[in-house]
Structures are given as structure tokens and as C-alpha cells.
Design an enzyme around this catalytic site. Sequence first.
Site, PDB file in Angstrom:
ATOM      1  N   VAL A  64       0.813  -1.220   0.000  1.00 45.36           N
ATOM      2  CA  VAL A  64       0.000   0.000   0.000  1.00 45.36           C
ATOM      3  C   VAL A  64       0.846   1.268   0.000  1.00 45.36           C
ATOM      4  CG1 VAL A  64      -1.954  -1.126   1.113  1.00 45.36           C
ATOM      5  CG2 VAL A  64      -0.219   0.041   2.531  1.00 45.36           C
ATOM      6  N   SER A 143      -4.239   5.406  16.123  1.00 44.82           N
ATOM      7  CA  SER A 143      -3.741   4.877  17.388  1.00 44.82           C
ATOM      8  C   SER A 143      -3.933   5.937  18.461  1.00 44.82           C
ATOM      9  CB  SER A 143      -2.245   4.544  17.289  1.00 44.82           C
ATOM     10  OG  SER A 143      -1.688   4.236  18.565  1.00 44.82           O
ATOM     11  N   TYR A 156       6.363   6.509  14.811  1.00 46.37           N
ATOM     12  CA  TYR A 156       5.026   5.910  14.893  1.00 46.37           C
ATOM     13  C   TYR A 156       3.986   6.950  15.294  1.00 46.37           C
ATOM     14  CZ  TYR A 156       1.318   2.624  16.094  1.00 46.37           C
ATOM     15  OH  TYR A 156       0.118   1.953  16.164  1.00 46.37           O
ATOM     16  N   ALA A 158       4.089  10.214  14.960  1.00 45.84           N
ATOM     17  CA  ALA A 158       3.895  11.167  13.866  1.00 45.84           C
ATOM     18  C   ALA A 158       3.044  10.559  12.757  1.00 45.84           C
ATOM     19  CB  ALA A 158       5.252  11.612  13.315  1.00 45.84           C
ATOM     20  N   SER A 159       3.290   9.291  12.462  1.00 42.57           N
ATOM     21  CA  SER A 159       2.525   8.645  11.391  1.00 42.57           C
ATOM     22  C   SER A 159       1.055   8.517  11.751  1.00 42.57           C
ATOM     23  CB  SER A 159       3.122   7.279  11.056  1.00 42.57           C
ATOM     24  OG  SER A 159       2.848   6.313  12.067  1.00 42.57           O
ATOM     25  N   LYS A 160       0.765   8.160  12.991  1.00 39.94           N
ATOM     26  CA  LYS A 160      -0.631   7.969  13.381  1.00 39.94           C
ATOM     27  C   LYS A 160      -1.347   9.301  13.578  1.00 39.94           C
ATOM     28  CE  LYS A 160      -0.818   3.527  13.152  1.00 39.94           C
ATOM     29  NZ  LYS A 160      -1.666   2.854  12.128  1.00 39.94           N
ATOM     30  N   ILE A 189      -3.489  -3.793  21.587  1.00 42.72           N
ATOM     31  CA  ILE A 189      -4.371  -4.863  21.132  1.00 42.72           C
ATOM     32  C   ILE A 189      -3.550  -6.147  21.063  1.00 42.72           C
ATOM     33  CG2 ILE A 189      -5.924  -5.647  19.308  1.00 42.72           C
ATOM     34  CD1 ILE A 189      -6.888  -3.140  20.807  1.00 42.72           C
TER      35      ILE A 189
END
Length: 260
Positions: A64, A143, A156, A158-160, A189
Amino acid sequence: MSEQRVVLVTGAGGGMGREVSARYAANGDRLVLVDLTRESLDRAAEEVRATWPELDLLLVPADVSQPESVRDLAEQVREWAGRVDVLALVAGVLQQANRVTEIEIEEWDFVNNVNVRGVFLMAKHFVPLMPKGGGSSIVTIASWYGHSGHGYFAAYCASKAGVISLTQSLADELAEDRIRVNAVCPGNIDTQMHRNALQAEADARGIAFEEMRDIEWAKIPLGIAGPPGSIADAVEFLSSEKASYITGASIDVNGGVLFR
């Protein structure tokens, strides 16, 4: 038009992706399952077909984060079904815990390319395949780390955060077409990815996996990492008629680790 919805699930080979796929299979939807490798897709398909052997299913290995891969995926779906009613964009990756000064550029790019660029590319190429006028929906996976920065997980977080902002931008743009766009913000999770992260941290500290698990889960007010089915519940709800007046939202499914 067929009464069956066409639902595309990215990250379908992972723990959350398999749960989400099973939920839509139970609804009788036609499914497009997407993951990076054919092997992971075959395993996911075997699981859902064990319960729903008549399921109308298309399996497409795709990355993706890569424009050509997503463009090819969209063309295959166009030929197979002619449309997509629900995009469940579950694919995502974690990062290795590290200081900003120590994160490799390649890891920063990898995390952001999969988590944010992947959502952008999927929307870019699949929104034209989504019927307008109501009933179509995009659900992203962000998240609770996307709502606040945390040391050692800058890439992570920054990406979320980017996923949440992009979700809101898409919701605003697509509202006139009655295409709803919402995000689910998981906490911890209990997937294999989560357990792998616990094991890596346990190894780094020189302690047992069980001790590391208990340390981390004790930080969660509800006391456990959530079952993958809890995310499937939220994804299914947001793409259903029960959420017909919800768009641009980010729904917390985090066991109480963040109140806002």
C-alpha cells in the site's frame, strides 16, 4: 447494483485484519483481501472460508506504500467488482523503540510510508470507485499514540497523528459525496505484532515475556490488551448505517489509557 457490499480490507493477513475480514464475511459482503504476501492472504482466506465456504473473495498481494502497486490493485478491483463500498484500511507497522537522534532515515520513511502514505494512496485510487450518495465509507486505523507524542516512538506517533489528520481532511472533502471517513484509535491490542513488541522489549531488559506483558498490561485501566475483535467491532460499526451521521471522528478503543 448487487445488494452485497464490496469491502476491501488492507492488512488482511494480520490479527486485526483477519478479525475485520471475518466480520464482513459474516455479513455476507464480497471481500477484497489485501496484504503484502500471497502466503499471508492464503492463510487469511483459509480461515474465513472454513466458516463461509461460499464467500465471494478476491485476494490481491499489494504494497500500500507504493503507487504502482496500489494503482494495479485498483484496476484489479475495478475489473472484479466495478466499485468498492467500504475501505477498511487496517495495514500498518510499528517502529523499533529509539531516540529521534538514533532512528535511521530508512525506518522513519518506512513507518510513515506504510501508515500515512498508504492511506493517502488507497484513498487517491479508490475514492473514484466508491458510489456517491450515501452508504460508502472509509475506516482508517490510527492509534492513541496519534493523539499524543511519546518518547522513543516519534516515527510511529507522527505517522498515526498524520492518519487522524488525513482522515479528517478526507471526511471534509468527501462529505458532499456522502462518503463517510472515520478513524479507529486502538490502544494495546493483543495481536502477534503486539506480542512481538513485548518479546523484543523483554529480551532487551533480560526478563521473561510474561513479566514484560504484566508490566505493560498493568498500565491499562481495564487490565488487559484488547482482543482484536474489539477493533473489528468499531470498524464494522463505523461502516454501518448505525453510524450514518458520523464522519471525521476518531473512535477510541484503548481500554482507558487515554481520556479526551
